[in-house]
Design an enzyme around this catalytic site. Structure first.
Site, PDB file in Angstrom:
ATOM      1  N   GLY A  33     -16.816   2.179   4.639  1.00  0.00           N
ATOM      2  CA  GLY A  33     -16.311   0.727   4.763  1.00  0.00           C
ATOM      3  C   GLY A  33     -15.054   0.613   5.841  1.00  0.00           C
ATOM      4  CG  HIS A  34     -11.529   2.366   4.722  1.00  0.00           C
ATOM      5  ND1 HIS A  34     -11.396   2.976   3.663  1.00  0.00           N
ATOM      6  CD2 HIS A  34     -10.346   1.318   4.443  1.00  0.00           C
ATOM      7  CE1 HIS A  34     -10.777   2.778   2.754  1.00  0.00           C
ATOM      8  NE2 HIS A  34      -9.962   1.563   3.149  1.00  0.00           N
ATOM      9  CE  LYS A 159     -15.084  -3.675  -2.987  1.00  0.00           C
ATOM     10  NZ  LYS A 159     -13.730  -3.647  -3.368  1.00  0.00           N
ATOM     11  NE  ARG A 197      -7.174   0.172  -7.370  1.00  0.00           N
ATOM     12  CZ  ARG A 197      -6.399  -0.747  -6.446  1.00  0.00           C
ATOM     13  NH1 ARG A 197      -7.225  -1.318  -5.752  1.00  0.00           N
ATOM     14  NH2 ARG A 197      -5.133  -0.673  -6.568  1.00  0.00           N
TER      15      ARG A 197
HETATM   16  P1  AMP Z   1      -8.047  -0.763   1.439  1.00  0.00           P
HETATM   17  O1  AMP Z   1      -7.657   0.717   1.997  1.00  0.00           O
HETATM   18  O2  AMP Z   1      -8.686  -0.840   0.150  1.00  0.00           O
HETATM   19  O3  AMP Z   1      -6.653  -1.687   1.486  1.00  0.00           O
HETATM   20  O4  AMP Z   1      -8.811  -1.475   2.600  1.00  0.00           O
HETATM   21  C1  AMP Z   1      -8.582  -1.550   3.896  1.00  0.00           C
HETATM   22  C2  AMP Z   1      -9.402  -2.364   4.478  1.00  0.00           C
HETATM   23  O5  AMP Z   1     -10.825  -2.020   4.403  1.00  0.00           O
HETATM   24  C3  AMP Z   1      -9.311  -4.145   3.856  1.00  0.00           C
HETATM   25  O6  AMP Z   1      -9.591  -4.970   5.047  1.00  0.00           O
HETATM   26  C4  AMP Z   1     -10.697  -3.833   3.014  1.00  0.00           C
HETATM   27  O7  AMP Z   1     -11.260  -5.120   2.696  1.00  0.00           O
HETATM   28  C5  AMP Z   1     -11.506  -3.107   3.804  1.00  0.00           C
HETATM   29  N1  AMP Z   1     -12.556  -2.510   2.934  1.00  0.00           N
HETATM   30  C6  AMP Z   1     -12.597  -1.755   1.969  1.00  0.00           C
HETATM   31  N2  AMP Z   1     -13.741  -1.566   1.260  1.00  0.00           N
HETATM   32  C7  AMP Z   1     -14.775  -2.155   2.255  1.00  0.00           C
HETATM   33  C8  AMP Z   1     -16.221  -2.131   2.166  1.00  0.00           C
HETATM   34  N3  AMP Z   1     -17.014  -1.535   1.274  1.00  0.00           N
HETATM   35  N4  AMP Z   1     -16.675  -2.761   3.254  1.00  0.00           N
HETATM   36  C9  AMP Z   1     -15.976  -3.492   4.315  1.00  0.00           C
HETATM   37  N5  AMP Z   1     -14.636  -3.323   4.175  1.00  0.00           N
HETATM   38  C10 AMP Z   1     -14.046  -2.715   3.321  1.00  0.00           C
END
Ligand code: AMP
Length: 291
Positions: A33-34, A159, A197
């Protein structure tokens, strides 16, 4: 006399190509995703900065700050292999000078429902760190460029729909010179939306969790393939798929986060279907953006 709109657009009124800087804010433990956010930034900008920071102010004292997955070396390897220009991985002391700083509250109508209901201090913490990151980008561009301004794009995933909408609202309300790019949800091979997570789930819990993407993909199918848009019918369908699970919330919302049906419609159009479930204290979010 200059109006506000003239001031805001004044910096765009020249023909020279403006170098583009992409910022991808993350909390690390990077997954595909990232990766999709990072790849899009690299493709569309001259310089890409990935920030990796597990932001303490968006966790409540009862949440998983200490055990949040941290894989910095692997993350840096991934960023390097993708061609990221700068990985910014500060520690908490660098980002917060004290625990009594100026803070920012989300709009009352958007920040304390859904995720904000379960995590009332969460979005204030998100906005504080995101604004700090934006300002660091803006000031470093200002200092590094004698003659020109950078244009800054920040990449966020759909997401975390509520987070994305609240960040967009901050950018709008505070006249921040940042373009927010909303990126589609990336799913694992079993369709569960990727999340750092997900590592908390046991194999049995993961099997249970798969009802979540099943519900989302079923709603998408009904809308796109069968043109069924009646909100109550769609919710009943999702409810039956999620039966037996703890549903924290599940409904259709406008982009202002008003309940779509309170907005006076019975049909799911230009809205977002937002769902969260909890499996043994592990909260899982998923959603569908509907045209
Ligand atoms: P996080 O590290 O969880 O704070 O996420 C960092 C960025 O990645 C945020 O903008 C999230 O929305 C995005 N993100 C996390 N998981 C996904 C996913 N499965 N698909 C697309 N973007 C994602």
């Amino acid at each position: 006399m200059f109006k506000k709109s003239h001031l805001i657009t004044a910096h765009k009124d020249h023909n020279r190509a403006v170098p583009k800087l992409g910022l991808v804010p993350t909390m690390g433990a990077l997954h595909n995703g990232h990766k999709s956010l990072i790849e899009s930034s690299i493709k569309n900008n001259d310089v890409t900065v990935v920030s990796i920071f597990v932001n303490p102010t968006q966790f409540s004292p009862t949440e998983d700050l200490a055990k949040y997955p941290r894989t910095l070396e692997k993350d840096i390897e991934l960023c390097t292999s993708l061609g990221v220009d700068i990985v910014f991985a500060p520690d908490a002391k660098e980002m917060y000078s004290s625990n009594d700083e100026v803070t920012l509250n989300p709009p009352k109508s958007m920040g304390y429902i859904l995720e904000g209901y379960y995590r009332p201090t969460h979005f204030a913490g998100v906005l504080q760190i995101v604004l700090k990151l934006f300002n660091l980008m803006l000031s470093s561009c200002y200092h590094s460029s004698q003659t020109d301004a950078y244009s800054i794009r920040a990449y966020f995933g759909k997401k975390d729909a509520q987070q994305l909408l609240i960040v967009q609202k901050m950018v709008h309300d505070l006249y921040l010179p940042i373009e927010v790019i909303a990126m589609p949800i990336v799913r694992d091979t079993d369709s569960l939306a990727l999340s750092s997570r997900n590592v908390y789930l046991t194999p049995t819990q993961r099997q249970q969790a798969l009802a979540l993407p099943r519900a989302i993909l079923r709603i998408e199918h009904l809308i796109v393939q069968e043109n069924i848009r009646d909100i109550e019918t769609l919710k009943a369908e999702a409810n039956s798929i999620l039966q037996g699970l703890q549903i924290d919330y599940m409904d259709f919302y406008t982009h202002n986060l008003t309940l779509a049906k309170e907005y006076g419609t019975r049909e799911a159009r230009k809205c977002i279907f937002l769902v969260a479930i909890t499996i043994d204290k592990i909260r899982l979010l998923d959603n569908l953006w509907i045209e």
